[in-house]
Design a protein around this motif. Sequence first.
Motif, PDB file in Angstrom:
ATOM      1  N   ALA A 196      37.668  27.886  33.941  1.00  0.00           N
ATOM      2  CA  ALA A 196      37.665  29.090  34.769  1.00  0.00           C
ATOM      3  C   ALA A 196      37.740  30.340  33.902  1.00  0.00           C
ATOM      4  O   ALA A 196      38.511  30.404  32.943  1.00  0.00           O
ATOM      5  N   LEU A 197      36.939  31.315  34.274  1.00  0.00           N
ATOM      6  CA  LEU A 197      36.923  32.612  33.618  1.00  0.00           C
ATOM      7  C   LEU A 197      37.363  33.627  34.662  1.00  0.00           C
ATOM      8  O   LEU A 197      36.766  33.715  35.740  1.00  0.00           O
ATOM      9  N   VAL A 198      38.453  34.364  34.373  1.00  0.00           N
ATOM     10  CA  VAL A 198      39.008  35.305  35.346  1.00  0.00           C
ATOM     11  C   VAL A 198      38.918  36.719  34.772  1.00  0.00           C
ATOM     12  O   VAL A 198      39.472  36.997  33.713  1.00  0.00           O
TER      13      VAL A 198
ATOM     14  N   GLY B 284      39.508  39.467  39.970  1.00  0.00           N
ATOM     15  CA  GLY B 284      40.696  39.871  40.708  1.00  0.00           C
ATOM     16  C   GLY B 284      41.956  39.377  40.027  1.00  0.00           C
ATOM     17  O   GLY B 284      41.924  38.809  38.944  1.00  0.00           O
ATOM     18  N   ASN B 285      43.098  39.578  40.695  1.00  0.00           N
ATOM     19  CA  ASN B 285      44.377  39.191  40.092  1.00  0.00           C
ATOM     20  C   ASN B 285      45.056  38.049  40.840  1.00  0.00           C
ATOM     21  O   ASN B 285      46.204  37.723  40.564  1.00  0.00           O
ATOM     22  N   ALA B 286      44.345  37.426  41.785  1.00  0.00           N
ATOM     23  CA  ALA B 286      44.873  36.247  42.478  1.00  0.00           C
ATOM     24  C   ALA B 286      43.733  35.242  42.640  1.00  0.00           C
ATOM     25  O   ALA B 286      42.657  35.591  43.105  1.00  0.00           O
ATOM     26  N   VAL B 287      43.981  34.014  42.208  1.00  0.00           N
ATOM     27  CA  VAL B 287      42.960  32.967  42.264  1.00  0.00           C
ATOM     28  C   VAL B 287      43.513  31.810  43.086  1.00  0.00           C
ATOM     29  O   VAL B 287      44.593  31.303  42.793  1.00  0.00           O
ATOM     30  N   PRO B 288      42.773  31.369  44.112  1.00  0.00           N
ATOM     31  CA  PRO B 288      43.233  30.226  44.902  1.00  0.00           C
ATOM     32  C   PRO B 288      43.093  28.923  44.100  1.00  0.00           C
ATOM     33  O   PRO B 288      42.015  28.622  43.587  1.00  0.00           O
ATOM     34  N   PHE B 289      44.184  28.193  43.979  1.00  0.00           N
ATOM     35  CA  PHE B 289      44.181  26.949  43.205  1.00  0.00           C
ATOM     36  C   PHE B 289      43.087  25.986  43.662  1.00  0.00           C
ATOM     37  O   PHE B 289      42.380  25.425  42.818  1.00  0.00           O
ATOM     38  N   PRO B 290      42.884  25.780  44.966  1.00  0.00           N
ATOM     39  CA  PRO B 290      41.813  24.854  45.373  1.00  0.00           C
ATOM     40  C   PRO B 290      40.426  25.272  44.890  1.00  0.00           C
ATOM     41  O   PRO B 290      39.575  24.417  44.637  1.00  0.00           O
ATOM     42  N   SER B 291      40.190  26.556  44.694  1.00  0.00           N
ATOM     43  CA  SER B 291      38.889  27.025  44.204  1.00  0.00           C
ATOM     44  C   SER B 291      38.638  26.684  42.740  1.00  0.00           C
ATOM     45  O   SER B 291      37.515  26.687  42.277  1.00  0.00           O
ATOM     46  N   LEU B 292      39.703  26.407  42.017  1.00  0.00           N
ATOM     47  CA  LEU B 292      39.561  26.027  40.622  1.00  0.00           C
ATOM     48  C   LEU B 292      39.058  24.586  40.473  1.00  0.00           C
ATOM     49  O   LEU B 292      38.450  24.240  39.480  1.00  0.00           O
ATOM     50  N   MET B 293      39.312  23.772  41.457  1.00  0.00           N
ATOM     51  CA  MET B 293      39.105  22.336  41.306  1.00  0.00           C
ATOM     52  C   MET B 293      37.678  21.800  41.438  1.00  0.00           C
ATOM     53  O   MET B 293      37.365  20.837  40.780  1.00  0.00           O
TER      54      MET B 293
END
Length: 154
Positions: free
Chosen positions: A103-105, A139-148
């Motif tokens: 992931a790149l944030v 952004g400054n908040a990433v949903p954990f399920p979206s990482l998977m």
Amino acid sequence: MRDMRVRIVGATVAVTQVHLEMVGHVPGLKEGAAARKICDYALLAESGDGIQAILIELKSTRSDEEEPREQLRRSLPVLDSLRSACDVERGTGTTRRMSVGYALVFERENARTLRKQRVRGAAPATERYRDITVRTFVGNAVPFPSLMPAVTSA
């Protein structure tokens, strides 16, 4: 990015964060300081008999440069080393299966990009970089399920 803070939200399992700068680098990959750069964090979560890992690189402004993607790709040996050390500590003598996501944030969009309104719940961009699939978030908040979803076995 030293001052950037990102929250991972919506995790339904216990997640461990590892600041990879504290773990170290893998020597011998290539000469020069740029070749030794690795990503910022790894998130680790137990999943059945294996481990889910997400390598994360943080950047302040969105760009299409290859460097952050290369940092993600070059971090896998560090993650493998960390997994081996944990297996030795556990004393089992076996290596657990590990699924890896990348992931790149980015904290914000490029200044030339104009966004008139904030989009919530938008799917992250997914791209192929060499032999890995990278999910990109802004952004400054990433949903954990979206990482998977972009997970591959290692």
